[in-house]
Motif scaffolding. Structure first.
Motif, PDB file in Angstrom:
ATOM      1  N   GLY A  18     130.008 -61.967 114.578  1.00 33.37           N
ATOM      2  CA  GLY A  18     129.740 -60.671 114.137  1.00 33.37           C
ATOM      3  C   GLY A  18     130.137 -59.642 114.807  1.00 33.37           C
ATOM      4  O   GLY A  18     129.736 -59.273 115.806  1.00 33.37           O
ATOM      5  N   ALA A  19     131.412 -59.039 114.132  1.00 32.46           N
ATOM      6  CA  ALA A  19     132.315 -57.824 114.765  1.00 32.46           C
ATOM      7  C   ALA A  19     132.001 -56.687 114.246  1.00 32.46           C
ATOM      8  O   ALA A  19     132.804 -55.775 113.928  1.00 32.46           O
ATOM      9  CB  ALA A  19     133.509 -58.304 115.167  1.00 32.46           C
ATOM     10  N   GLY A  20     130.777 -56.194 113.791  1.00 27.94           N
ATOM     11  CA  GLY A  20     130.288 -55.101 113.381  1.00 27.94           C
ATOM     12  C   GLY A  20     130.097 -53.962 114.672  1.00 27.94           C
ATOM     13  O   GLY A  20     130.712 -54.271 115.718  1.00 27.94           O
ATOM     14  N   VAL A  21     129.248 -53.034 114.523  1.00 31.52           N
ATOM     15  CA  VAL A  21     129.003 -52.112 115.415  1.00 31.52           C
ATOM     16  C   VAL A  21     128.396 -52.839 116.696  1.00 31.52           C
ATOM     17  O   VAL A  21     128.837 -52.730 117.880  1.00 31.52           O
ATOM     18  CB  VAL A  21     127.986 -50.835 115.095  1.00 31.52           C
ATOM     19  N   ALA A  22     127.233 -53.598 116.553  1.00 27.86           N
ATOM     20  CA  ALA A  22     126.704 -54.224 117.571  1.00 27.86           C
ATOM     21  C   ALA A  22     127.386 -55.318 118.249  1.00 27.86           C
ATOM     22  O   ALA A  22     127.514 -55.743 119.516  1.00 27.86           O
ATOM     23  CB  ALA A  22     125.281 -55.104 117.114  1.00 27.86           C
ATOM     24  N   GLY A  23     128.246 -56.199 117.390  1.00 31.67           N
ATOM     25  CA  GLY A  23     129.108 -56.990 117.875  1.00 31.67           C
ATOM     26  C   GLY A  23     130.313 -56.583 119.031  1.00 31.67           C
ATOM     27  O   GLY A  23     130.507 -56.851 119.964  1.00 31.67           O
ATOM     28  N   LEU A  24     130.996 -55.362 118.404  1.00 25.16           N
ATOM     29  CA  LEU A  24     131.761 -54.777 119.246  1.00 25.16           C
ATOM     30  C   LEU A  24     131.345 -54.122 120.579  1.00 25.16           C
ATOM     31  O   LEU A  24     131.865 -54.126 121.346  1.00 25.16           O
ATOM     32  CB  LEU A  24     132.624 -53.582 118.392  1.00 25.16           C
TER      33      LEU A  24
END
Length: 219
Positions: A18-24
């Motif tokens: 998952g590369a949303g805000v938390a993932g990034l």
């Protein structure tokens, strides 16, 4: 960094799902700590962001139809087909077996969190590996995670802390405040301080509930 049984030091292998805000943010932090990072997301559009942070983007080959359905107009991940989920599961199990730490952040708005790490995948992981399931409040990306607990199953540590932002309250508050400030800057005239509703701005238009008595967004 990890200490091996032979006493040597090696870089930890981290897999971010998952590369949303938390993932990034997880990728950026792991990179600063010297980890070797791989990241997965159903949305091909985030590949450039992942690679710009120094991680390798792991992707399931998509058909043209799947590419169209991979994300919503607002940029969120969507529910994928059963065939895609099968291919996804095979790829994730392969990468998970090589990982020391897995950080899962995948969420679908209005739906339970997608299962990305099956029990079979956990069994395939190295003893002492760690899964941080940041989606645990929405059911978890791993069915073995337990809300609010850290448990060990099949030799793997599963961390199911429910409110991670609550552990870094000052940083979470600062981030939220910056988001509000940036949003206010979009809707207020810098000179007069008056409201400036630009319907051509996708952020403003997507945030509008109603205007001049007209319901804009019903969802």
């Amino acid at each position: 960094m990890l200490m091996t049984a032979a006493g040597t030091v090696k870089a930890a292998r981290v897999l971010v799902l998952g590369a949303g805000v938390a993932g990034l943010q997880a990728i950026a932090t792991a990179k600063r700590l010297g980890a070797v990072i791989e990241a997965f997301d159903v949305r091909p559009a985030v590949k450039e962001q992942v690679e710009s942070l120094g991680a390798k983007f792991v992707e399931v080959p998509l058909t043209d139809e799947e590419k169209k359905k991979a994300e919503t107009a607002g940029g969120y991940a969507t529910e994928m087909s059963e065939d895609y989920k099968r291919r996804q599961g095979e790829l994730i199990q392969e990468r998970a077996a090589a990982a020391d730490i897995i950080i899962t952040t995948a969420l679908i708005p209005g739906r339970p969190a997608p299962v990305l790490i099956s029990e079979e995948t956990v069994k395939a992981m190295k003893l002492g590996s760690v899964i941080v399931d940041m989606a645990v409040e929405a059911g978890g990306n791993c069915p073995l995670s337990e809300l609010g607990k850290t448990v060990v199953k099949h030799g793997v540590h599963l961390i199911g802390v429910a409110n991670l932002p609550g552990l870094v309250a000052a940083d979470a508050s600062a981030l939220y405040a910056r988001n509000l400030l940036n949003f206010l800057n979009l809707i207020l005239d810098a000179q007069t301080g008056e409201l400036k509703i630009n319907r051509e701005d996708e952020i403003i238009d997507g945030s509008l509930v109603c205007m001049a008595g007209e319901v804009i967004n019903k969802s």
